[in-house]
Design a protein around this motif. Sequence first.
Motif, PDB file in Angstrom:
ATOM      1  N   VAL B 137      -3.030   6.958  -0.011  1.00 24.37           N
ATOM      2  CA  VAL B 137      -3.918   7.753   0.612  1.00 24.37           C
ATOM      3  C   VAL B 137      -5.518   7.324   0.187  1.00 24.37           C
ATOM      4  O   VAL B 137      -6.132   7.413   0.901  1.00 24.37           O
ATOM      5  N   ALA B 138      -5.529   6.864  -1.115  1.00 20.31           N
ATOM      6  CA  ALA B 138      -6.577   6.499  -1.678  1.00 20.31           C
ATOM      7  C   ALA B 138      -7.434   5.487  -0.841  1.00 20.31           C
ATOM      8  O   ALA B 138      -8.639   5.521  -0.442  1.00 20.31           O
ATOM      9  N   ALA B 139      -6.470   4.467  -0.220  1.00 13.05           N
ATOM     10  CA  ALA B 139      -7.134   3.054   0.007  1.00 13.05           C
ATOM     11  C   ALA B 139      -7.068   3.114   1.473  1.00 13.05           C
ATOM     12  O   ALA B 139      -7.348   2.178   2.299  1.00 13.05           O
ATOM     13  N   ASP B 140      -6.473   4.385   2.157  1.00 14.01           N
ATOM     14  CA  ASP B 140      -6.474   4.542   3.619  1.00 14.01           C
ATOM     15  C   ASP B 140      -5.497   3.121   4.263  1.00 14.01           C
ATOM     16  O   ASP B 140      -5.660   2.791   4.977  1.00 14.01           O
ATOM     17  N   ILE B 141      -4.342   2.795   3.339  1.00  9.58           N
ATOM     18  CA  ILE B 141      -3.364   1.823   3.837  1.00  9.58           C
ATOM     19  C   ILE B 141      -2.034   2.211   4.153  1.00  9.58           C
ATOM     20  O   ILE B 141      -1.814   3.626   3.585  1.00  9.58           O
ATOM     21  N   SER B 142      -1.189   1.809   4.702  1.00  7.09           N
ATOM     22  CA  SER B 142       0.373   2.300   4.637  1.00  7.09           C
ATOM     23  C   SER B 142       1.002   2.379   3.592  1.00  7.09           C
ATOM     24  O   SER B 142       0.682   1.665   2.585  1.00  7.09           O
ATOM     25  N   TYR B 143       2.147   3.225   3.621  1.00  3.38           N
ATOM     26  CA  TYR B 143       2.846   3.141   2.155  1.00  3.38           C
ATOM     27  C   TYR B 143       3.619   1.978   1.960  1.00  3.38           C
ATOM     28  O   TYR B 143       3.466   1.327   0.810  1.00  3.38           O
ATOM     29  N   TRP B 144       3.962   1.082   3.146  1.00  2.41           N
ATOM     30  CA  TRP B 144       4.589  -0.242   2.822  1.00  2.41           C
ATOM     31  C   TRP B 144       3.746  -1.111   2.092  1.00  2.41           C
ATOM     32  O   TRP B 144       4.021  -1.877   1.357  1.00  2.41           O
ATOM     33  N   GLN B 145       2.339  -1.115   2.754  1.00  2.84           N
ATOM     34  CA  GLN B 145       1.595  -2.219   2.355  1.00  2.84           C
ATOM     35  C   GLN B 145       1.133  -1.957   0.795  1.00  2.84           C
ATOM     36  O   GLN B 145       0.999  -2.826   0.142  1.00  2.84           O
ATOM     37  N   ALA B 146       0.931  -0.424   0.309  1.00  5.83           N
ATOM     38  CA  ALA B 146       0.799  -0.247  -1.210  1.00  5.83           C
ATOM     39  C   ALA B 146       1.846  -0.806  -1.960  1.00  5.83           C
ATOM     40  O   ALA B 146       1.914  -1.185  -2.934  1.00  5.83           O
ATOM     41  N   THR B 147       3.165  -0.603  -1.482  1.00  4.84           N
ATOM     42  CA  THR B 147       4.359  -1.247  -2.235  1.00  4.84           C
ATOM     43  C   THR B 147       4.222  -2.585  -2.263  1.00  4.84           C
ATOM     44  O   THR B 147       4.694  -3.205  -3.548  1.00  4.84           O
ATOM     45  N   VAL B 148       3.793  -3.315  -1.246  1.00 10.35           N
ATOM     46  CA  VAL B 148       3.735  -4.927  -1.471  1.00 10.35           C
ATOM     47  C   VAL B 148       2.822  -5.156  -2.527  1.00 10.35           C
ATOM     48  O   VAL B 148       3.032  -6.244  -3.355  1.00 10.35           O
ATOM     49  N   GLY B 149       1.435  -4.588  -2.389  1.00  9.07           N
ATOM     50  CA  GLY B 149       0.700  -4.584  -3.162  1.00  9.07           C
ATOM     51  C   GLY B 149       0.990  -4.270  -4.800  1.00  9.07           C
ATOM     52  O   GLY B 149       0.708  -4.716  -5.907  1.00  9.07           O
ATOM     53  N   ALA B 150       2.072  -3.429  -5.132  1.00  3.37           N
ATOM     54  CA  ALA B 150       2.522  -3.147  -6.286  1.00  3.37           C
ATOM     55  C   ALA B 150       3.436  -3.878  -6.910  1.00  3.37           C
ATOM     56  O   ALA B 150       3.915  -3.900  -7.892  1.00  3.37           O
ATOM     57  N   ALA B 151       4.169  -4.772  -5.965  1.00  8.09           N
ATOM     58  CA  ALA B 151       5.266  -5.415  -6.271  1.00  8.09           C
ATOM     59  C   ALA B 151       5.233  -6.446  -7.668  1.00  8.09           C
ATOM     60  O   ALA B 151       6.068  -6.311  -8.209  1.00  8.09           O
ATOM     61  N   PRO B 152       3.907  -7.177  -7.566  1.00  4.43           N
ATOM     62  CA  PRO B 152       3.777  -7.809  -8.825  1.00  4.43           C
ATOM     63  C   PRO B 152       4.127  -7.386 -10.465  1.00  4.43           C
ATOM     64  O   PRO B 152       4.497  -7.830 -11.277  1.00  4.43           O
ATOM     65  N   PHE B 153       3.914  -6.040 -10.329  1.00  7.67           N
ATOM     66  CA  PHE B 153       4.020  -5.322 -11.533  1.00  7.67           C
ATOM     67  C   PHE B 153       5.498  -4.799 -11.794  1.00  7.67           C
ATOM     68  O   PHE B 153       5.815  -4.661 -13.128  1.00  7.67           O
ATOM     69  N   LEU B 154       6.356  -5.190 -10.900  1.00  8.57           N
ATOM     70  CA  LEU B 154       7.735  -5.142 -11.124  1.00  8.57           C
ATOM     71  C   LEU B 154       8.477  -5.718 -12.482  1.00  8.57           C
ATOM     72  O   LEU B 154       9.130  -5.390 -13.053  1.00  8.57           O
ATOM     73  N   ILE B 155       7.887  -7.070 -12.646  1.00 11.38           N
ATOM     74  CA  ILE B 155       8.429  -7.839 -13.434  1.00 11.38           C
ATOM     75  C   ILE B 155       8.301  -7.248 -14.949  1.00 11.38           C
ATOM     76  O   ILE B 155       9.193  -7.187 -15.688  1.00 11.38           O
TER      77      ILE B 155
END
Lengths: 200, 182
Positions: B137-155
């Motif tokens: 919502v904040a960055a006006d991107i899709s949910y999927w794109q936000a998920t990809v962006g957050a992926a590196p934090f999963l480790i």
Amino acid sequence: MIAGLYIDGASALHRATAGIKILAMMALGTGVFLIPDWPVVAVVLATVIALYPISGFGRHIIWAQIKPMIWLLLIFFAVQLWLNDWQAGLLVVLRIAAIVLFASLVTLSTKTSDMLASLDRAMVPLKPIGVNPEKVSLAISMVLRFIPVIATVASEIRDAQRARGLDKSILAMIVPLIIRTLKMADDVADAIDARSFDLD
Amino acid sequence: MKTKDIVYIALFAALTAVLGLFPPITLPITGVPVTAQSLGPMLAGAILGARRGGLSIVLFLVLVAVGLPLLSGGRGGFGVMIGVTGGFIFGWAVTAFVVGLLIEKLWNKLNVVNAALSIAFGGIVVLYAIGNAWVAVAADISYWQATVGAAPFLIGDAIKVAIATAACLAVKRSYPLISKAG
């Protein structure tokens, strides 16, 4: 006691009540999301930035608020540029900057004690649904007291584990830390009960 | 709510604040910073249960909101909370509640596997669902794109799930609090 992020001053913003500032923050936060035009949001951001010197906060304070988010904003701008156009990118960046800078302004110009006082007032109407302001105040003061105590216990445990060669293990640190502080919490609870502190 | 419950709630709020004092570890290659602080909500839920765990993180968030620099890196105040990553901060309260709920349900048959799955569900699945929606919502991107962006934090979060699981089981053996609450 832990120092808050408040910076002393005598401006109109400093004198405004915490409740008003929080409502203004919510209004601004909602407002910029409803405005679809970047020039309007740019004016909002410029106004928010202008409030910093008006409230007695210098350039380095503004920069300190922007610095932590600058990379994220650049990434968001790039993503919008790639997906849409530069106007969309600008809108996103200006929007986030306006909200965050205003919210930081509220924090900078309001004493933690004033925030807590308005929290107390805000809790009064919640009494019927089981929120007890006295319990919340007790819990808040205990957190502030516990933080330095836990930090001290943590450094004692780190020293003890270093003597055993375990200072690199987070688990060897966290389990004794939790168990020791839980025992301490039981003693604190007993001490409060022994003094007949009435919570109901 | 008994005095003891209030003290436990305050204790885990304070513990979450202290976890923010540990310097973040930067992961090799990706350069993603990993802080110990998000261990706090996982531990609060897994050790105190849903209600007390959730309330302890709500209490922590209240103190951050009123202007105390308790988030890792000495951050705090409304600016960080309603900023881009605000969903991950507010989501911590939900993490503690969900982890607590699952651990309470599994309490009598808790083992490494179901404890780890419970903590991972609350601490990763639920938290990222909220955090990514907020970013989207904040960055006006899709949910999927936000998920990809957050992926590196999963480790980093996977490491924290492992630590929280081990700590939860160790504390259950020596100082169980959830069964006492009934």
